[in-house]
Design a protein around this motif. Structure first.
Motif, PDB file in Angstrom:
ATOM      1  N   ILE A 140       1.461   5.778 -13.903  1.00 13.43           N
ATOM      2  CA  ILE A 140       2.565   5.666 -12.956  1.00 13.43           C
ATOM      3  C   ILE A 140       2.348   4.475 -12.034  1.00 13.43           C
ATOM      4  CG2 ILE A 140       3.831   6.795 -11.085  1.00 13.43           C
ATOM      5  CD1 ILE A 140       2.822   9.491 -12.293  1.00 13.43           C
ATOM      6  N   ASP A 141       1.144   4.398 -11.493  1.00 19.26           N
ATOM      7  CA  ASP A 141       0.760   3.300 -10.604  1.00 19.26           C
ATOM      8  C   ASP A 141      -0.736   3.119 -10.742  1.00 19.26           C
ATOM      9  OD1 ASP A 141      -0.215   5.524  -9.288  1.00 19.26           O
ATOM     10  OD2 ASP A 141       1.068   5.326  -7.532  1.00 19.26           O
ATOM     11  N   ASN A 167       0.817  -1.205   0.000  1.00 17.88           N
ATOM     12  CA  ASN A 167       0.000   0.000   0.000  1.00 17.88           C
ATOM     13  C   ASN A 167       0.854   1.260   0.000  1.00 17.88           C
ATOM     14  OD1 ASN A 167      -2.433  -1.294  -0.115  1.00 17.88           O
ATOM     15  ND2 ASN A 167      -2.883  -1.141   2.068  1.00 17.88           N
ATOM     16  N   ARG A 168       1.966   1.237   0.731  1.00 21.85           N
ATOM     17  CA  ARG A 168       2.841   2.411   0.738  1.00 21.85           C
ATOM     18  C   ARG A 168       3.527   2.574  -0.617  1.00 21.85           C
ATOM     19  NH1 ARG A 168       4.063   5.308   5.218  1.00 21.85           N
ATOM     20  NH2 ARG A 168       1.903   4.658   5.593  1.00 21.85           N
ATOM     21  N   LYS A 169       3.850   1.472  -1.251  1.00 24.90           N
ATOM     22  CA  LYS A 169       4.438   1.528  -2.592  1.00 24.90           C
ATOM     23  C   LYS A 169       3.477   2.180  -3.578  1.00 24.90           C
ATOM     24  CE  LYS A 169       6.017  -1.581  -6.296  1.00 24.90           C
ATOM     25  NZ  LYS A 169       6.222  -3.008  -6.672  1.00 24.90           N
ATOM     26  N   GLN A 170       2.207   1.787  -3.527  1.00 25.60           N
ATOM     27  CA  GLN A 170       1.196   2.293  -4.453  1.00 25.60           C
ATOM     28  C   GLN A 170       0.569   3.611  -3.993  1.00 25.60           C
ATOM     29  OE1 GLN A 170       0.265   1.034  -7.392  1.00 25.60           O
ATOM     30  NE2 GLN A 170       1.336  -0.932  -7.356  1.00 25.60           N
ATOM     31  N   GLY A 171       0.859   4.023  -2.762  1.00 25.45           N
ATOM     32  CA  GLY A 171       0.246   5.235  -2.238  1.00 25.45           C
ATOM     33  C   GLY A 171      -1.240   5.084  -2.005  1.00 25.45           C
ATOM     34  N   LEU A 172      -1.636   3.943  -1.464  1.00 32.45           N
ATOM     35  CA  LEU A 172      -3.056   3.649  -1.286  1.00 32.45           C
ATOM     36  C   LEU A 172      -3.553   3.890   0.138  1.00 32.45           C
ATOM     37  CD1 LEU A 172      -3.361   0.372  -3.393  1.00 32.45           C
ATOM     38  CD2 LEU A 172      -4.022   2.705  -4.048  1.00 32.45           C
ATOM     39  N   MET A 221       1.478  11.020   1.165  1.00 29.39           N
ATOM     40  CA  MET A 221       0.661   9.832   0.904  1.00 29.39           C
ATOM     41  C   MET A 221       0.752   9.404  -0.562  1.00 29.39           C
ATOM     42  SD  MET A 221      -3.313  11.122   0.804  1.00 29.39           S
ATOM     43  CE  MET A 221      -3.445  11.791   2.455  1.00 29.39           C
ATOM     44  N   ILE A 222       1.720   9.948  -1.319  1.00 27.50           N
ATOM     45  CA  ILE A 222       1.751   9.629  -2.750  1.00 27.50           C
ATOM     46  C   ILE A 222       2.389   8.278  -3.036  1.00 27.50           C
ATOM     47  CG2 ILE A 222       1.825  12.082  -3.297  1.00 27.50           C
ATOM     48  CD1 ILE A 222       4.703  11.680  -4.302  1.00 27.50           C
ATOM     49  N   GLY A 223       3.095   7.707  -2.081  1.00 25.87           N
ATOM     50  CA  GLY A 223       3.658   6.374  -2.266  1.00 25.87           C
ATOM     51  C   GLY A 223       4.977   6.378  -3.021  1.00 25.87           C
ATOM     52  N   ARG A 224       5.653   5.234  -2.992  1.00 27.07           N
ATOM     53  CA  ARG A 224       6.991   5.106  -3.566  1.00 27.07           C
ATOM     54  C   ARG A 224       7.006   5.261  -5.087  1.00 27.07           C
ATOM     55  NH1 ARG A 224      12.657   4.987  -3.349  1.00 27.07           N
ATOM     56  NH2 ARG A 224      12.384   4.742  -1.092  1.00 27.07           N
ATOM     57  N   LEU A 225       6.046   4.661  -5.787  1.00 25.72           N
ATOM     58  CA  LEU A 225       6.087   4.699  -7.246  1.00 25.72           C
ATOM     59  C   LEU A 225       5.921   6.115  -7.779  1.00 25.72           C
ATOM     60  CD1 LEU A 225       4.088   1.464  -8.158  1.00 25.72           C
ATOM     61  CD2 LEU A 225       6.567   1.816  -8.209  1.00 25.72           C
ATOM     62  N   ARG A 226       4.997   6.874  -7.197  1.00 26.39           N
ATOM     63  CA  ARG A 226       4.806   8.249  -7.648  1.00 26.39           C
ATOM     64  C   ARG A 226       5.975   9.144  -7.231  1.00 26.39           C
ATOM     65  NH1 ARG A 226      -0.952   9.050  -5.370  1.00 26.39           N
ATOM     66  NH2 ARG A 226      -0.865   6.802  -5.006  1.00 26.39           N
ATOM     67  N   MET A 227       6.573   8.865  -6.070  1.00 32.69           N
ATOM     68  CA  MET A 227       7.741   9.635  -5.651  1.00 32.69           C
ATOM     69  C   MET A 227       8.928   9.356  -6.565  1.00 32.69           C
ATOM     70  SD  MET A 227       8.491  11.907  -3.266  1.00 32.69           S
ATOM     71  CE  MET A 227       7.657  11.662  -1.686  1.00 32.69           C
ATOM     72  N   ASP A 228       9.146   8.100  -6.903  1.00 31.37           N
ATOM     73  CA  ASP A 228      10.228   7.757  -7.837  1.00 31.37           C
ATOM     74  C   ASP A 228       9.985   8.383  -9.209  1.00 31.37           C
ATOM     75  OD1 ASP A 228      11.665   6.301  -5.967  1.00 31.37           O
ATOM     76  OD2 ASP A 228      10.967   4.341  -6.676  1.00 31.37           O
ATOM     77  N   SER A 229       8.743   8.372  -9.649  1.00 30.83           N
ATOM     78  CA  SER A 229       8.418   8.973 -10.945  1.00 30.83           C
ATOM     79  C   SER A 229       8.708  10.471 -10.932  1.00 30.83           C
ATOM     80  CB  SER A 229       6.946   8.725 -11.278  1.00 30.83           C
ATOM     81  OG  SER A 229       6.590   9.305 -12.513  1.00 30.83           O
TER      82      SER A 229
END
Length: 244
Positions: free
Chosen positions: A232-233, A34-39, A48-56
């Motif tokens: 992105i996710d 959930n933290r990866k996806q920002g869910l 709360m945007i999560g890892r994938l959106r932060m990496d993007s």
């Protein structure tokens, strides 16, 4: 100028800290996925945007520097400020002194639906959610916690329809829109997209929310924008501007 290795280590640690990944077992109800996806809506983390959106976001900022795309960075709808804090950390780590980070929010939560102007927002209840109301003083304090509050950070307090039309921003390289609603998304696109440089990025955080995606499609159709929307996710999308 720090070495590339030191810079990347700092930015990775900054992401882990903002997302509270290092101490995730202490975040009530959080899971790695959930933290990866920002869910999830974190009780402690500053984003709360999560890892994938932060990496993007990181990749997009690297891209605009590599390609010399002119403009500042802005987020509309910042919650606790985490994504903007990362933007400022990125600029500092890269020794960039000629770009600003614009932090735009009501700092009072989301607006009630204006059904006369934006009937698509009928039924939205984001304005009732106290968890989404984070004060300006708290966001400023969060920047200070990372030693990232300085004159390259500018705050725009108020509803987007009031602040964005007169915001003293000349050019934008990264526009990160996180307004959830049709009104917030449309007001952001209307006032900011013309300032986005060719080669700049428009990031839509809440595309999975119907109010938001409707605004994106209506704006793109009205302005003949055909640049592909890239996922992105499970929630966010972006496109890169290719035409003035």
């Amino acid at each position: 100028m720090p070495s590339d290795t030191a810079k990347e280590l700092y930015l990775e640690l900054l992401k882990k800290t903002i997302l509270f990944e290092i101490w995730l077992e202490h975040e009530p109800g959080a899971t790695v996925e959930n933290r990866k996806q920002g869910l999830d809506w974190p009780m402690i983390a500053h984003s709360m945007i999560g890892r994938l959106r932060m990496d993007s976001l990181h990749q997009h900022m690297n891209s605009v520097l590599a390609d010399n795309i002119e403009g500042d960075f802005i987020e509309t709808g910042v919650w606790r400020g985490g994504a903007c804090i990362f933007m400022r950390g990125f600029l500092k780590a890269n020794g960039v002194e000629d770009r600003r980070v614009w932090v735009a929010d009501s700092f009072e939560g989301l607006p009630a639906p204006d059904e006369a102007r934006y009937p698509v927002d009928r039924g939205a209840i984001f304005h009732e959610q106290e968890f989404l109301k984070v004060s300006l003083s708290e966001v400023i304090k969060n920047f200070q916690r990372y030693d990232l509050l300085d004159d390259q950070v500018r705050f725009l307090k108020g509803w987007f329809e009031d602040t964005l039309p007169t915001a003293p921003i000349e050019k934008i390289a990264i526009a990160r829109l996180d307004g959830d609603m049709y009104s917030s998304t449309m007001d952001s696109l209307t006032n900011l997209y013309p300032k986005v440089s060719v080669g700049g990025y428009v990031i839509i955080d809440d595309y999975s929310i119907g109010y938001c995606s409707a605004a994106v499609h209506d704006y793109r159709q009205a302005h003949n924008i055909e640049d592909p929307l890239i996922p992105i996710d499970t929630t966010g999308v972006y496109w890169r501007k290719t035409k003035p």
